[in-house]
Design an enzyme around this catalytic site. Sequence first.
Site, PDB file in Angstrom:
ATOM      1  N   GLY A  46      27.076  53.134  45.460  1.00  0.00           N
ATOM      2  CA  GLY A  46      28.433  52.656  45.235  1.00  0.00           C
ATOM      3  C   GLY A  46      28.312  51.384  44.439  1.00  0.00           C
ATOM      4  N   GLU A  47      28.946  50.347  44.902  1.00  0.00           N
ATOM      5  CA  GLU A  47      28.851  49.056  44.230  1.00  0.00           C
ATOM      6  C   GLU A  47      28.302  48.056  45.246  1.00  0.00           C
ATOM      7  OE1 GLU A  47      29.244  48.647  40.950  1.00  0.00           O
ATOM      8  OE2 GLU A  47      28.427  46.693  41.497  1.00  0.00           O
ATOM      9  N   SER A  48      27.085  47.593  44.984  1.00  0.00           N
ATOM     10  CA  SER A  48      26.416  46.773  46.004  1.00  0.00           C
ATOM     11  C   SER A  48      27.135  45.438  46.243  1.00  0.00           C
ATOM     12  CB  SER A  48      24.952  46.544  45.645  1.00  0.00           C
ATOM     13  OG  SER A  48      24.829  45.972  44.373  1.00  0.00           O
ATOM     14  N   CYS A  78      20.448  53.961  45.798  1.00  0.00           N
ATOM     15  CA  CYS A  78      21.024  53.175  44.699  1.00  0.00           C
ATOM     16  C   CYS A  78      21.580  51.828  45.209  1.00  0.00           C
ATOM     17  CB  CYS A  78      22.048  54.017  43.960  1.00  0.00           C
ATOM     18  SG  CYS A  78      22.301  53.425  42.300  1.00  0.00           S
ATOM     19  N   ARG A 107      19.035  44.992  39.538  1.00  0.00           N
ATOM     20  CA  ARG A 107      20.273  45.776  39.401  1.00  0.00           C
ATOM     21  C   ARG A 107      20.490  46.220  37.960  1.00  0.00           C
ATOM     22  NH1 ARG A 107      25.371  42.895  40.713  1.00  0.00           N
ATOM     23  NH2 ARG A 107      26.218  44.994  40.671  1.00  0.00           N
ATOM     24  N   ILE A 136      22.583  56.673  38.223  1.00  0.00           N
ATOM     25  CA  ILE A 136      23.893  56.151  37.813  1.00  0.00           C
ATOM     26  C   ILE A 136      23.837  54.633  37.900  1.00  0.00           C
ATOM     27  CG2 ILE A 136      26.385  56.185  38.255  1.00  0.00           C
ATOM     28  CD1 ILE A 136      25.909  58.850  39.821  1.00  0.00           C
ATOM     29  N   ARG A 137      23.742  53.987  36.773  1.00  0.00           N
ATOM     30  CA  ARG A 137      23.594  52.516  36.733  1.00  0.00           C
ATOM     31  C   ARG A 137      22.580  52.077  37.803  1.00  0.00           C
ATOM     32  NH1 ARG A 137      28.309  49.920  38.022  1.00  0.00           N
ATOM     33  NH2 ARG A 137      27.490  48.078  37.034  1.00  0.00           N
ATOM     34  N   HIS A 172      20.348  59.598  43.206  1.00  0.00           N
ATOM     35  CA  HIS A 172      21.370  60.096  44.153  1.00  0.00           C
ATOM     36  C   HIS A 172      21.098  61.500  44.648  1.00  0.00           C
ATOM     37  CE1 HIS A 172      24.394  56.867  43.777  1.00  0.00           C
ATOM     38  NE2 HIS A 172      23.825  56.678  42.596  1.00  0.00           N
ATOM     39  N   GLU A 174      22.136  62.903  47.168  1.00  0.00           N
ATOM     40  CA  GLU A 174      23.319  63.463  47.861  1.00  0.00           C
ATOM     41  C   GLU A 174      24.249  64.203  46.896  1.00  0.00           C
ATOM     42  OE1 GLU A 174      22.917  60.412  46.963  1.00  0.00           O
ATOM     43  OE2 GLU A 174      24.837  59.524  46.367  1.00  0.00           O
TER      44      GLU A 174
HETATM   45  N1  GLN Z   1      24.955  49.382  39.791  1.00  0.00           N
HETATM   46  C1  GLN Z   1      25.394  49.477  41.146  1.00  0.00           C
HETATM   47  C2  GLN Z   1      25.155  48.182  41.893  1.00  0.00           C
HETATM   48  O1  GLN Z   1      24.604  47.263  41.400  1.00  0.00           O
HETATM   49  C3  GLN Z   1      24.708  50.601  41.871  1.00  0.00           C
HETATM   50  C4  GLN Z   1      25.125  51.924  41.292  1.00  0.00           C
HETATM   51  C5  GLN Z   1      25.064  53.066  42.245  1.00  0.00           C
HETATM   52  O2  GLN Z   1      24.978  52.907  43.463  1.00  0.00           O
HETATM   53  N2  GLN Z   1      25.179  54.244  41.693  1.00  0.00           N
HETATM   54  O3  GLN Z   1      25.529  48.105  43.017  1.00  0.00           O
END
Ligand code: GLN
Length: 192
Positions: A46-48, A78, A107, A136-137, A172, A174
Amino acid sequence: MRIGVLALQGAFREHRSCLRQLGVETIDVRYPHELSGLDGLVIPGGESTAIAKLLASHSLYEPIRNAYENGMAIFGTCAGAILLAKKIEGAREDQIPLGLLNVTIKRNAYGRQIASFETDVPFRGIEGEPVRAIFIRAPRFADLGPDVEVLSERDGEPTAVREGRLLAIAYHPELTGDLRVHKYFIDQVIGS
Ligand code: GLN
């Protein structure tokens, strides 16, 4: 066996679905009391930065650290892997990791052009076909501590690591429909 999925932000539903397909009892974790009696906890992608803020506002930092000390295993994907690390490179000031996994993690470490991509990676401990890895990123693991074992690599760089009861993966599993990585967590990490 009971596994919690941290359900504050990100891809927690997908992890829950993988665990249920494997016949494991799962519970969404949003508050400290929900950690009690868990054998494992999944921290999703997600977004850390967002997850870190919510961990603080839900008073979950210490309870998660304590549950880990008392034997709970943790699987971070992630953003979840970022939060497990001892040190985050490129962290925002208010972004505090749980600080359990002896690595530095960077990150958004893949350039913009290839911020998201898919590839196949062999996974140590999982037999047969390689695992489909969706980045993903994604973050990169750097400065691995002496007890950190590398389970998968891409171009010679670690993309999945394990240290005892901690499993951290930059991609990922999942999202692929392949349940073998979750099964690895259940059988090899929790079951060990
Ligand atoms: N770039 C996101 C972060 O820094 C992580 C991306 C992800 O969980 N797919 O949290």
